[in-house]
Design a protein around this motif. Structure first.
Motif, PDB file in Angstrom:
ATOM      1  N   ALA A  70      25.358  11.097  -9.645  1.00 39.49           N
ATOM      2  CA  ALA A  70      24.022  11.114  -9.264  1.00 39.49           C
ATOM      3  C   ALA A  70      22.403  11.211 -10.292  1.00 39.49           C
ATOM      4  CB  ALA A  70      23.758  11.886  -7.739  1.00 39.49           C
ATOM      5  N   ILE A  71      23.596  11.959 -10.894  1.00 40.38           N
ATOM      6  CA  ILE A  71      22.554  13.474 -11.684  1.00 40.38           C
ATOM      7  C   ILE A  71      22.236  11.337 -12.890  1.00 40.38           C
ATOM      8  CG2 ILE A  71      22.049  14.668 -13.801  1.00 40.38           C
ATOM      9  CD1 ILE A  71      23.484  16.593 -11.978  1.00 40.38           C
ATOM     10  N   VAL A  72      23.029  11.450 -13.357  1.00 36.65           N
ATOM     11  CA  VAL A  72      22.636  10.301 -14.080  1.00 36.65           C
ATOM     12  C   VAL A  72      22.241   8.878 -13.716  1.00 36.65           C
ATOM     13  CG1 VAL A  72      24.038   8.203 -15.399  1.00 36.65           C
ATOM     14  CG2 VAL A  72      25.428  10.228 -15.642  1.00 36.65           C
ATOM     15  N   GLN A  73      21.964   8.872 -12.761  1.00 35.18           N
ATOM     16  CA  GLN A  73      21.419   7.651 -12.109  1.00 35.18           C
ATOM     17  C   GLN A  73      19.965   8.171 -12.177  1.00 35.18           C
ATOM     18  OE1 GLN A  73      22.101   6.664  -8.052  1.00 35.18           O
ATOM     19  NE2 GLN A  73      20.223   5.019  -7.712  1.00 35.18           N
ATOM     20  N   HIS A  74      19.538   9.232 -11.521  1.00 30.44           N
ATOM     21  CA  HIS A  74      18.050  10.190 -11.443  1.00 30.44           C
ATOM     22  C   HIS A  74      17.572   9.823 -13.012  1.00 30.44           C
ATOM     23  CE1 HIS A  74      18.799   9.953  -7.038  1.00 30.44           C
ATOM     24  NE2 HIS A  74      19.227  11.515  -7.332  1.00 30.44           N
ATOM     25  N   LEU A  75      18.667  10.716 -13.968  1.00 29.95           N
ATOM     26  CA  LEU A  75      18.115  10.183 -15.149  1.00 29.95           C
ATOM     27  C   LEU A  75      17.602   8.610 -15.543  1.00 29.95           C
ATOM     28  CD1 LEU A  75      20.545  12.756 -17.131  1.00 29.95           C
ATOM     29  CD2 LEU A  75      18.490  12.914 -16.578  1.00 29.95           C
ATOM     30  N   LEU A  76      18.110   8.037 -15.312  1.00 26.39           N
ATOM     31  CA  LEU A  76      18.187   6.746 -15.788  1.00 26.39           C
ATOM     32  C   LEU A  76      16.628   6.453 -15.507  1.00 26.39           C
ATOM     33  CD1 LEU A  76      21.790   5.279 -15.682  1.00 26.39           C
ATOM     34  CD2 LEU A  76      20.292   4.960 -17.641  1.00 26.39           C
ATOM     35  N   THR A  77      16.608   6.511 -13.410  1.00 23.60           N
ATOM     36  CA  THR A  77      15.091   6.258 -13.149  1.00 23.60           C
ATOM     37  C   THR A  77      13.777   6.449 -13.935  1.00 23.60           C
ATOM     38  OG1 THR A  77      16.237   6.271 -11.013  1.00 23.60           O
ATOM     39  CG2 THR A  77      13.873   6.740 -11.016  1.00 23.60           C
ATOM     40  N   TRP A  94       3.401  -0.452  -9.942  1.00 25.09           N
ATOM     41  CA  TRP A  94       3.023   0.619  -8.581  1.00 25.09           C
ATOM     42  C   TRP A  94       4.239   1.124  -7.775  1.00 25.09           C
ATOM     43  CZ3 TRP A  94       1.202   4.545 -11.613  1.00 25.09           C
ATOM     44  CH2 TRP A  94       0.732   3.646 -12.554  1.00 25.09           C
ATOM     45  N   ILE A  95       4.529   0.284  -6.399  1.00 22.69           N
ATOM     46  CA  ILE A  95       5.860   0.269  -5.366  1.00 22.69           C
ATOM     47  C   ILE A  95       6.746   0.815  -6.471  1.00 22.69           C
ATOM     48  CG2 ILE A  95       6.938  -1.232  -4.228  1.00 22.69           C
ATOM     49  CD1 ILE A  95       4.837  -3.337  -3.651  1.00 22.69           C
ATOM     50  N   TYR A  96       7.507   0.381  -7.531  1.00 20.12           N
ATOM     51  CA  TYR A  96       8.478   0.919  -7.692  1.00 20.12           C
ATOM     52  C   TYR A  96       8.117   1.945  -8.792  1.00 20.12           C
ATOM     53  CZ  TYR A  96      12.129   1.571 -11.505  1.00 20.12           C
ATOM     54  OH  TYR A  96      13.440   2.774 -11.860  1.00 20.12           O
ATOM     55  N   VAL A  97       6.807   2.487  -8.922  1.00 18.11           N
ATOM     56  CA  VAL A  97       6.906   4.083  -9.351  1.00 18.11           C
ATOM     57  C   VAL A  97       6.633   4.517  -8.320  1.00 18.11           C
ATOM     58  CG1 VAL A  97       4.578   5.074 -10.339  1.00 18.11           C
ATOM     59  CG2 VAL A  97       5.246   3.441 -11.215  1.00 18.11           C
ATOM     60  N   VAL A  98       5.898   4.239  -7.025  1.00 18.81           N
ATOM     61  CA  VAL A  98       5.866   5.528  -5.905  1.00 18.81           C
ATOM     62  C   VAL A  98       7.273   5.283  -5.654  1.00 18.81           C
ATOM     63  CG1 VAL A  98       5.279   5.024  -3.194  1.00 18.81           C
ATOM     64  CG2 VAL A  98       3.282   4.442  -5.547  1.00 18.81           C
ATOM     65  N   LEU A  99       7.760   4.737  -5.438  1.00 19.20           N
ATOM     66  CA  LEU A  99       9.712   4.612  -4.816  1.00 19.20           C
ATOM     67  C   LEU A  99      10.663   5.740  -5.411  1.00 19.20           C
ATOM     68  CD1 LEU A  99      10.351   1.108  -2.751  1.00 19.20           C
ATOM     69  CD2 LEU A  99       9.401   3.328  -1.763  1.00 19.20           C
ATOM     70  N   ALA A 100      10.627   5.277  -6.770  1.00 14.58           N
ATOM     71  CA  ALA A 100      11.202   5.086  -7.723  1.00 14.58           C
ATOM     72  C   ALA A 100      10.993   7.502  -7.704  1.00 14.58           C
ATOM     73  CB  ALA A 100      11.181   5.435  -9.275  1.00 14.58           C
ATOM     74  N   LEU A 101       9.494   7.550  -7.339  1.00 12.01           N
ATOM     75  CA  LEU A 101       8.840   9.176  -7.913  1.00 12.01           C
ATOM     76  C   LEU A 101       9.251   9.631  -5.912  1.00 12.01           C
ATOM     77  CD1 LEU A 101       5.909   9.268  -9.414  1.00 12.01           C
ATOM     78  CD2 LEU A 101       7.891   9.721 -10.222  1.00 12.01           C
ATOM     79  N   ALA A 131      12.456  12.790  -5.829  1.00 10.58           N
ATOM     80  CA  ALA A 131      11.569  14.096  -4.720  1.00 10.58           C
ATOM     81  C   ALA A 131      12.962  14.128  -4.023  1.00 10.58           C
ATOM     82  CB  ALA A 131      10.336  13.663  -4.305  1.00 10.58           C
ATOM     83  N   GLY A 132      13.608  13.484  -3.561  1.00  8.41           N
ATOM     84  CA  GLY A 132      14.857  13.559  -2.479  1.00  8.41           C
ATOM     85  C   GLY A 132      15.468  14.031  -3.255  1.00  8.41           C
ATOM     86  N   ALA A 133      15.996  14.226  -4.593  1.00  9.04           N
ATOM     87  CA  ALA A 133      17.214  14.197  -5.027  1.00  9.04           C
ATOM     88  C   ALA A 133      16.950  15.608  -5.205  1.00  9.04           C
ATOM     89  CB  ALA A 133      17.207  13.158  -6.578  1.00  9.04           C
ATOM     90  N   ALA A 134      16.043  15.951  -5.639  1.00  2.83           N
ATOM     91  CA  ALA A 134      16.016  17.293  -5.670  1.00  2.83           C
ATOM     92  C   ALA A 134      16.348  18.427  -4.520  1.00  2.83           C
ATOM     93  CB  ALA A 134      14.694  18.128  -6.293  1.00  2.83           C
ATOM     94  N   PHE A 135      15.665  17.381  -3.696  1.00  5.69           N
ATOM     95  CA  PHE A 135      16.324  17.964  -2.241  1.00  5.69           C
ATOM     96  C   PHE A 135      18.448  18.515  -1.913  1.00  5.69           C
ATOM     97  CE2 PHE A 135      11.674  17.949  -1.719  1.00  5.69           C
ATOM     98  CZ  PHE A 135      11.544  19.150  -1.662  1.00  5.69           C
ATOM     99  N   SER A 136      18.649  16.781  -2.375  1.00  8.33           N
ATOM    100  CA  SER A 136      19.468  16.510  -2.122  1.00  8.33           C
ATOM    101  C   SER A 136      21.124  16.702  -2.733  1.00  8.33           C
ATOM    102  CB  SER A 136      19.671  15.188  -1.637  1.00  8.33           C
ATOM    103  OG  SER A 136      19.661  14.501  -2.558  1.00  8.33           O
ATOM    104  N   PHE A 137      20.317  17.872  -3.808  1.00  9.74           N
ATOM    105  CA  PHE A 137      21.964  17.869  -4.459  1.00  9.74           C
ATOM    106  C   PHE A 137      22.727  18.737  -3.685  1.00  9.74           C
ATOM    107  CE2 PHE A 137      18.901  17.017  -8.319  1.00  9.74           C
ATOM    108  CZ  PHE A 137      19.983  16.044  -8.793  1.00  9.74           C
ATOM    109  N   GLY A 138      22.567  19.824  -2.898  1.00  3.41           N
ATOM    110  CA  GLY A 138      23.600  20.678  -2.413  1.00  3.41           C
ATOM    111  C   GLY A 138      24.999  19.570  -1.950  1.00  3.41           C
ATOM    112  N   LYS A 139      23.662  18.786  -0.832  1.00  5.73           N
ATOM    113  CA  LYS A 139      24.803  17.483  -0.110  1.00  5.73           C
ATOM    114  C   LYS A 139      25.599  16.757  -1.074  1.00  5.73           C
ATOM    115  CE  LYS A 139      23.313  13.805   1.512  1.00  5.73           C
ATOM    116  NZ  LYS A 139      22.447  13.247   2.164  1.00  5.73           N
ATOM    117  N   LEU A 140      25.149  16.546  -2.421  1.00 10.59           N
ATOM    118  CA  LEU A 140      25.846  15.803  -3.439  1.00 10.59           C
ATOM    119  C   LEU A 140      27.489  16.831  -3.993  1.00 10.59           C
ATOM    120  CD1 LEU A 140      22.543  13.356  -4.606  1.00 10.59           C
ATOM    121  CD2 LEU A 140      24.285  12.623  -3.521  1.00 10.59           C
ATOM    122  N   ALA A 141      26.563  17.342  -4.173  1.00 10.22           N
ATOM    123  CA  ALA A 141      27.805  18.372  -4.139  1.00 10.22           C
ATOM    124  C   ALA A 141      28.919  18.667  -3.449  1.00 10.22           C
ATOM    125  CB  ALA A 141      27.241  19.815  -4.940  1.00 10.22           C
TER     126      ALA A 141
END
Length: 150
Positions: free
Chosen positions: A112-119, A81-88, A92-102
């Motif tokens: 980063a997209i591949v990593q988040h899909l793996l998550t 459950w700690i993993y689930v919370v941290l992964a979520l 959520a943070g990734a959804a707001f940081s794609f501009g920075k990643l780009a």
């Protein structure tokens, strides 16, 4: 014996961690420059450098590795459950940081997209029926394990 979904969970998360390390290496200079520019723009007298960035990366990798170990080798529902919370929170943070990643470049964005899909895949794996049995409190403990809790 560990269920197939737990074995695959471990592999997927470890591969995601490896991708994160490669991505951090490839975008290190840009991430450091961006962090220093944000500090300068905010007028902060504290200057955080590469040591801070490296320490942060190491701490997060160690946390993920510990969680994976407790989940995949100990069957800890707390770690799950700690993993689930941290992964979520990470997703959520990734959804707001794609501009920075780009701004780091196409390769960093794709990694980063591949990593988040793996998550997402890892989250799906730990909720499979055989994984649920792995986390159930009724499963037999390893007799050699003198400290079975997390």
């Amino acid at each position: 014996m560990r269920p197939k979904s737990i074995v695959n969970f471990e592999r997927v998360v470890l591969f995601g961690i490896l991708i994160n390390i490669v991505n951090s290496y490839l975008s290190w200079g840009k991430a450091l420059a961006m962090m220093q520019a944000q500090q300068q723009a905010s007028g902060s007298p504290m200057r955080l450098g590469s040591g801070f960035l490296l320490t942060t990366e190491i701490v997060f990798v160690v946390i993920w590795l510990l969680l994976v170990w407790f989940i995949s080798h100990k069957g800890s529902p707390v770690a799950k459950w700690i993993y689930v919370v941290l992964a979520l929170l990470t997703l959520a943070g990734a959804a707001f940081s794609f501009g920075k990643l780009a701004s780091y470049g196409t390769v960093s964005l794709v990694l980063a997209i591949v990593q988040h899909l793996l998550t997402l895949v890892s989250l799906w794996l730990i909720f499979q029926p055989d994984a649920k049995a792995w986390f159930s409190e009724g499963r037999t403990a390893d007799p050699a394990d003198t400290n079975p809790g997390f």
